[in-house]
Write a protein that holds these residues in place. Structure first.
Motif, PDB file in Angstrom:
ATOM      1  N   UNK A 213       0.830  -1.199   0.000  1.00  6.74           N
ATOM      2  CA  UNK A 213       0.000   0.000   0.000  1.00  6.74           C
ATOM      3  C   UNK A 213       0.869   1.255   0.000  1.00  6.74           C
ATOM      4  N   UNK A 214       2.037   1.198   0.649  1.00  4.06           N
ATOM      5  CA  UNK A 214       2.954   2.342   0.635  1.00  4.06           C
ATOM      6  C   UNK A 214       3.491   2.582  -0.771  1.00  4.06           C
ATOM      7  N   UNK A 215       3.789   1.526  -1.485  1.00  3.04           N
ATOM      8  CA  UNK A 215       4.270   1.674  -2.866  1.00  3.04           C
ATOM      9  C   UNK A 215       3.170   2.245  -3.754  1.00  3.04           C
ATOM     10  N   UNK A 216       1.936   1.824  -3.540  1.00  2.64           N
ATOM     11  CA  UNK A 216       0.822   2.361  -4.318  1.00  2.64           C
ATOM     12  C   UNK A 216       0.658   3.857  -4.055  1.00  2.64           C
ATOM     13  N   UNK A 217       0.754   4.269  -2.806  1.00  2.00           N
ATOM     14  CA  UNK A 217       0.664   5.694  -2.472  1.00  2.00           C
ATOM     15  C   UNK A 217       1.725   6.472  -3.236  1.00  2.00           C
ATOM     16  N   UNK A 264     -12.725   5.653  -5.311  1.00  2.00           N
ATOM     17  CA  UNK A 264     -11.277   5.716  -5.503  1.00  2.00           C
ATOM     18  C   UNK A 264     -10.559   4.804  -4.516  1.00  2.00           C
ATOM     19  N   UNK A 265     -11.030   4.773  -3.272  1.00  3.00           N
ATOM     20  CA  UNK A 265     -10.399   3.912  -2.276  1.00  3.00           C
ATOM     21  C   UNK A 265     -10.502   2.447  -2.678  1.00  3.00           C
ATOM     22  N   UNK A 266     -11.664   2.042  -3.206  1.00  3.63           N
ATOM     23  CA  UNK A 266     -11.835   0.654  -3.645  1.00  3.63           C
ATOM     24  C   UNK A 266     -10.863   0.317  -4.779  1.00  3.63           C
ATOM     25  N   UNK A 267     -10.658   1.264  -5.683  1.00  3.55           N
ATOM     26  CA  UNK A 267      -9.698   1.048  -6.773  1.00  3.55           C
ATOM     27  C   UNK A 267      -8.286   0.898  -6.225  1.00  3.55           C
ATOM     28  N   UNK A 268      -7.979   1.680  -5.189  1.00  3.93           N
ATOM     29  CA  UNK A 268      -6.636   1.597  -4.599  1.00  3.93           C
ATOM     30  C   UNK A 268      -6.449   0.305  -3.809  1.00  3.93           C
ATOM     31  N   UNK A 269      -7.528  -0.242  -3.230  1.00  4.99           N
ATOM     32  CA  UNK A 269      -7.436  -1.551  -2.584  1.00  4.99           C
ATOM     33  C   UNK A 269      -7.073  -2.616  -3.615  1.00  4.99           C
ATOM     34  N   UNK A 270      -7.749  -2.577  -4.759  1.00  9.18           N
ATOM     35  CA  UNK A 270      -7.430  -3.516  -5.841  1.00  9.18           C
ATOM     36  C   UNK A 270      -5.983  -3.354  -6.283  1.00  9.18           C
ATOM     37  N   UNK A 271      -5.543  -2.136  -6.423  1.00  7.64           N
ATOM     38  CA  UNK A 271      -4.174  -1.846  -6.824  1.00  7.64           C
ATOM     39  C   UNK A 271      -3.184  -2.372  -5.778  1.00  7.64           C
ATOM     40  N   UNK A 272      -3.539  -2.245  -4.514  1.00  6.53           N
ATOM     41  CA  UNK A 272      -2.672  -2.747  -3.444  1.00  6.53           C
ATOM     42  C   UNK A 272      -2.502  -4.253  -3.535  1.00  6.53           C
ATOM     43  N   UNK A 273      -3.593  -4.972  -3.805  1.00  8.79           N
ATOM     44  CA  UNK A 273      -3.503  -6.424  -3.974  1.00  8.79           C
ATOM     45  C   UNK A 273      -2.617  -6.767  -5.173  1.00  8.79           C
ATOM     46  N   UNK A 274      -2.791  -6.036  -6.253  1.00  8.68           N
ATOM     47  CA  UNK A 274      -1.958  -6.265  -7.443  1.00  8.68           C
ATOM     48  C   UNK A 274      -0.489  -5.986  -7.141  1.00  8.68           C
ATOM     49  N   UNK A 275      -0.234  -4.941  -6.366  1.00 12.66           N
ATOM     50  CA  UNK A 275       1.144  -4.617  -5.999  1.00 12.66           C
ATOM     51  C   UNK A 275       1.740  -5.695  -5.106  1.00 12.66           C
ATOM     52  N   UNK A 276       0.925  -6.268  -4.219  1.00 17.33           N
ATOM     53  CA  UNK A 276       1.407  -7.356  -3.363  1.00 17.33           C
ATOM     54  C   UNK A 276       1.797  -8.566  -4.189  1.00 17.33           C
TER      55      UNK A 276
END
Length: 404
Positions: A213-217, A264-276
């Motif tokens: 999540x830090x990398x996504x931010x 937007x938060x939901x999209x960032x949750x998805x992005x966080x999973x992808x980043x993981x």
């Protein structure tokens, strides 16, 4: 901001002011789904006309330091250090007078560190995860409606722990797991799995989700435009005249929202999973767990995942066939856990049979393989009785070996 030292304020007034500063009124438009949850960033351009930017930034680590509102030098140094997040591992190369608490960390070498206040709740470390949760999720898990989060940390009022539940970290873990679960197990609810299920444990592990999540931010912030200060990108030079390879001078980026609102938060949750799963690690973990499921991974609630597990398990069990064959060249072993690999293991099983059934197995094991011969030795007029006993023995054997 030091709310505790306001002039002419009573204790109750200071408490009310601090509460209003930290908590959001549910009726406030900032608590609406269009605006909440929210995380924002302050531009380094507020303090610097140019910055150093790492060309290949290392992943940041969070370091908690004891802080209070009365140490202005420490507070200002932390804010300045964190504001230069784009310098990453090169921040210590920028000349400044660091307090001892920060200098001891910076003196360890070129490491990318984000400083946060040390708290019992660890709120500041987990703020990016907390501020991805929608209001309904916070209410469901008994978490407060805090105002918008800030990344990286710059300043804070004291006593954030006073406004959080004592089990804040545990509640946040449950809330985050509930939010991210559909990305891990899309067809089965989290309640269908036991507390010890590996995927459920992973979903609750806040420290696992903090790096992605830090990398996504940071990736969102890197897309923001630069302030037009006319800075020409060049390799910076250190005090000793040597170049700082791997970095360039640059205009600072503008600040702004990293996300705002539930969509937007939901999209960032998805992005966080992808980043993981950027390197396939998460996907590999999930595949390995699904391939090695055991009964204890599931709760009593029926789910699609449990149905698939039971189907595979019964299909495997259906392949069990029990036959009695002669064991040649084997040494009799009598014990509670006798096993004969690649041949028939019967020593433990014999103890479950009655005397007449056990005699049949012993005869078959001793080389008498025709049922008519077994019947004759046991005094039966034909092999019918032996066949019936063998059918019953096979059923017992299936149950016995299936439970091992």
């Amino acid at each position: 901001m030091n709310l505790a030292d306001g002039p002419d304020l009573t204790g109750d007034e200071r408490e009310a002011l601090l509460r209003d500063y930290l908590l959001l009124d549910p009726e406030n438009e900032l608590a609406s789904p269009a605006m909440y949850p929210r995380l924002w960033n302050v531009s380094a351009g507020m303090m610097f006309t140019k910055i150093i930017r790492a060309e290949v930034p290392e992943a940041p680590e969070y370091v908690a330091v004891p802080m209070n509102d009365h140490d202005a030098h420490l507070s200002a140094s932390v804010a300045e250090w964190n504001m230069l997040w784009e310098a990453a591992q090169f921040r210590r190369r920028i000349p400044r007078d660091l307090p001892d608490q920060l200098y001891r960390v910076a003196d360890r070498g070129d490491i990318n560190v984000v400083f946060v206040p040390r708290t019992t709740s660890r709120y500041h470390e987990y703020a990016p995860l907390f501020h991805l949760l929608p209001r309904a999720t916070l209410e469901r898990f008994g978490l407060p409606l805090l105002r918008a989060g800030q990344w990286p940390f710059l300043s804070h009022p004291a006593r954030i722990d006073d406004f959080l539940p004592s089990d804040f970290e545990a509640r946040l873990a449950k809330a985050w797991a509930a939010t991210v679960w559909r990305h891990l197990m899309p067809v089965s609810p989290i309640s269908g799995f036991s507390a010890n299920d590996p995927i459920r444990v992973l979903a609750h592990n806040l420290d696992f989700w903090l790096p992605p999540v830090t990398e996504v931010v940071q990736e969102v912030l890197r897309e923001l435009p630069e302030v037009d200060n006319g800075v020409t990108p060049i390799i910076p030079v250190l005090e000793d005249g040597s170049p700082l390879c791997g970095a360039v001078t640059a205009n600072p980026r503008v600040g702004g929202d990293v996300w705002a609102g539930e969509q937007e938060a939901a999209e960032l949750v998805t992005w966080t999973v992808e980043q993981a799963d950027a390197d396939g690690r998460l996907r590999g973990i999930l595949d390995a767990i699904r391939s090695h499921r055991v009964q204890d991974d599931f709760s009593p609630r029926w789910t699609k995942a449990r149905e698939d597990f039971e189907r595979k398990l019964h299909r495997k069990r259906a392949k069990i066939q029990v036959r009695f064959v002669e064991l040649t060249d084997t040494i009799p072993v009598h014990g509670p856990e006798t096993q004969i690999v690649d041949q028939l293991a019967v020593s433990d099983f014999l103890t479950l049979l009655n005397e007449r059934d056990r005699e049949i197995v012993v005869l078959l094991r001793s080389g008498v393989t025709k049922l008519t011969e077994v019947a004759e030795i046991m005094g039966y007029s034909n092999h019918s009785a032996v066949s019936k006993r063998l059918a019953r023995i096979r059923e017992q054997a299936v149950r016995f070996f299936d439970e091992r």
